[in-house]
Design an enzyme around this catalytic site. Structure first.
Site, PDB file in Angstrom:
ATOM      1  N   GLY A  73       0.829  -1.211   0.000  1.00 13.39           N
ATOM      2  CA  GLY A  73       0.000   0.000   0.000  1.00 13.39           C
ATOM      3  C   GLY A  73       0.861   1.259   0.000  1.00 13.39           C
ATOM      4  N   ASN A 153      -7.506   4.205   9.282  1.00 14.28           N
ATOM      5  CA  ASN A 153      -6.940   3.003   9.898  1.00 14.28           C
ATOM      6  C   ASN A 153      -7.035   3.000  11.413  1.00 14.28           C
ATOM      7  OD1 ASN A 153      -5.026   5.087   8.850  1.00 14.28           O
ATOM      8  ND2 ASN A 153      -3.643   4.114  10.315  1.00 14.28           N
ATOM      9  N   GLN A 181      -7.598   0.352   3.971  1.00 17.17           N
ATOM     10  CA  GLN A 181      -8.418  -0.203   5.058  1.00 17.17           C
ATOM     11  C   GLN A 181      -9.830  -0.578   4.589  1.00 17.17           C
ATOM     12  OE1 GLN A 181      -7.671  -1.027   8.226  1.00 17.17           O
ATOM     13  NE2 GLN A 181      -5.553  -0.372   8.055  1.00 17.17           N
ATOM     14  N   THR A 239      10.733  -7.668 -11.647  1.00 12.26           N
ATOM     15  CA  THR A 239      10.132  -8.977 -11.910  1.00 12.26           C
ATOM     16  C   THR A 239       8.958  -9.167 -10.968  1.00 12.26           C
ATOM     17  OG1 THR A 239      12.257  -9.823 -12.627  1.00 12.26           O
ATOM     18  CG2 THR A 239      10.608 -11.464 -11.997  1.00 12.26           C
ATOM     19  N   CYS A 327       5.252   4.541  19.079  1.00  7.61           N
ATOM     20  CA  CYS A 327       6.595   4.765  19.587  1.00  7.61           C
ATOM     21  C   CYS A 327       7.512   5.070  18.409  1.00  7.61           C
ATOM     22  CB  CYS A 327       7.085   3.544  20.346  1.00  7.61           C
ATOM     23  SG  CYS A 327       8.621   3.856  21.199  1.00  7.61           S
TER      24      CYS A 327
END
Ligand code: PLP
Length: 388
Positions: A73, A153, A181, A239, A327
């Site tokens: 994404g 999200n 989402q 590829t 964090c």
């Protein structure tokens, strides 16, 4: 203490569905030909990629030639934003987005800002939803793109994509949506919604990690992100990851077929959780619009609590969830999404995101709520701010 492993973080990632995995296996060491090779082992690989492309196109209601496979994404978002910005900069350098986008969008736009593009960040309403009028009012003469996520999200809020698509069409502005989402939970027809570009990622709907799609409407001017070989109609070199592409298409097909069943299952568990938590745990609020959100998502803020502590205790009880503070570089930053909805940093720190999936049951809900009740009580008693 609970002994059963309970995974409630399906917005972070999902397990690979067993049928999906079975369909992927032959493409690792049996049919391993390079799709660009002209002998039959290669053409077999090429065919399965094209079949997968057809599957995705049918689900989005677009042409197969408008589907491009990517590595995730994040890549799809980067390609959409940088590709459109660079290819259309002679027309203008202004881009509109929201202040609750995923970092794959926000950090890419910050990068473009350093290169002279100007960005308008539409603030969300208190319920975590974007007012389309604000998008319309932000349009300038040099606006080249609007990028608004389909569903958030963290708080799961679903944006008025149809209305924003109409505005973009009216002003002849390219419209991208990050549907990472939403895919697998909401049926999406790119034509009726006037979407020009759409990002998705397989690991959010029981497909493998490391594969995504960027839908690019025919005629949209976009630069390449990856340069090299002539894969993906010379638009994306590298590829192809055949097994993952097969996995994405199989997972998406299965998710689309089971959409109603899935939404019914997860919303039942989510709604029961909300009811029990609000009954049993005082000083709790729900973040984000209660109705207009993904059926598997709920986001609570428990007052006087640190989300990190809550997650640690939940983990010790074999419950896996997520909190609204990330964090980053050793510091605990409150979630930009929760702050954008007007929450204080303290409230944002005390948040908990639970996202349900196929593997959850009613029994899980009762276990989790019981554990939560005990843990929240314990943490509050330790808090200097809590007036017992
Ligand atoms: N956009 C949204 C809304 C997401 O939730 C995520 C992942 O959490 C991404 C983009 C990035 O997707 P990926 O993990 O496939 O790079």
């Amino acid at each position: 203490m609970n002994n059963k492993k309970i995974y409630l973080d399906h917005a972070a990632t999902t397990s690979v569905d067993k049928d999906v995995l079975q369909r992927m296996f032959p493409w690792f060491s049996e049919n391993y030909g390079n799709p660009s090779s002209i002998y039959s082992l290669g053409s077999k690989s090429k065919k399965v990629i094209e079949d997968s492309r057809d599957v995705v196109a049918k689900i989005l209601n677009c042409k197969s030639s408008e589907i491009y496979f990517t590595s995730c994404g994040t890549e799809s978002d980067n390609w959409a934003l940088k590709g459109i910005a660079y290819a259309n900069q002679k027309k203008g350098k202004h881009i509109i987005t929201s202040n609750i986008e995923h970092h794959a969008i926000l950090h890419t736009l910050k990068y473009l800002e350093k290169q002279g593009f100007s960005i308008t960040y539409i603030p969300v309403e208190k319920n975590g939803i974007i007012d389309p009028i604000k998008v319309k009012n932000a349009i300038k003469k040099d606006t080249i793109m609007i990028s608004i996520m389909y569903a958030n999200n963290e708080i799961g809020t679903i944006q008025p994509i149809g209305e924003i698509g109409l505005i973009a069409k009216e002003f002849d502005i390219i419209f991208h949506t990050d549907a990472v989402q939403a895919m697998g939970s909401i049926p999406i027809d790119v034509q009726s919604l006037n979407i020009d570009l759409l990002s998705m990622s397989a690991h959010k709907f029981y497909g493998p990690k490391g594969v995504g799609v960027l839908y690019i409407k025919r005629g949209v001017k976009i630069d390449n992100l990856l340069h090299g070989g002539g894969q993906e109609k010379t638009r994306r070199a590298a590829t192809e990851n055949i097994a993952n592409i097969v996995g994405l298409a199989t997972a998406l097909e299965k998710a689309s077929k089971n959409l109603k069943k899935y939404n019914k299952h997860v919303s039942k568990l989510r709604d029961l959780t909300v009811k029990l938590v609000m009954e049993k745990i005082p000083e709790t609020i729900i973040n984000g619009d209660i109705k207009n959100r993904l059926s598997n998502n709920i986001n609570f803020s428990f007052r006087y609590i640190e989300g990190e502590g809550l997650l640690l205790f939940l983990d010790m009880s074999n419950i896996y969830a997520s909190s609204g503070s990330a964090c980053t570089s050793g510091s605990l930053d409150p979630s930009h999404v929760l702050l954008a909805t007007g929450l204080s940093a303290e409230r944002a720190h005390g948040s908990l995101r639970l996202t349900f999936g196929w593997d959850n049951s009613i029994e899980d809900v009762y276990i989790v709520v019981n554990e939560l009740e005990v843990i929240v009580k314990k943490l509050r008693e330790l808090s200097p701010l809590y007036d017992k």
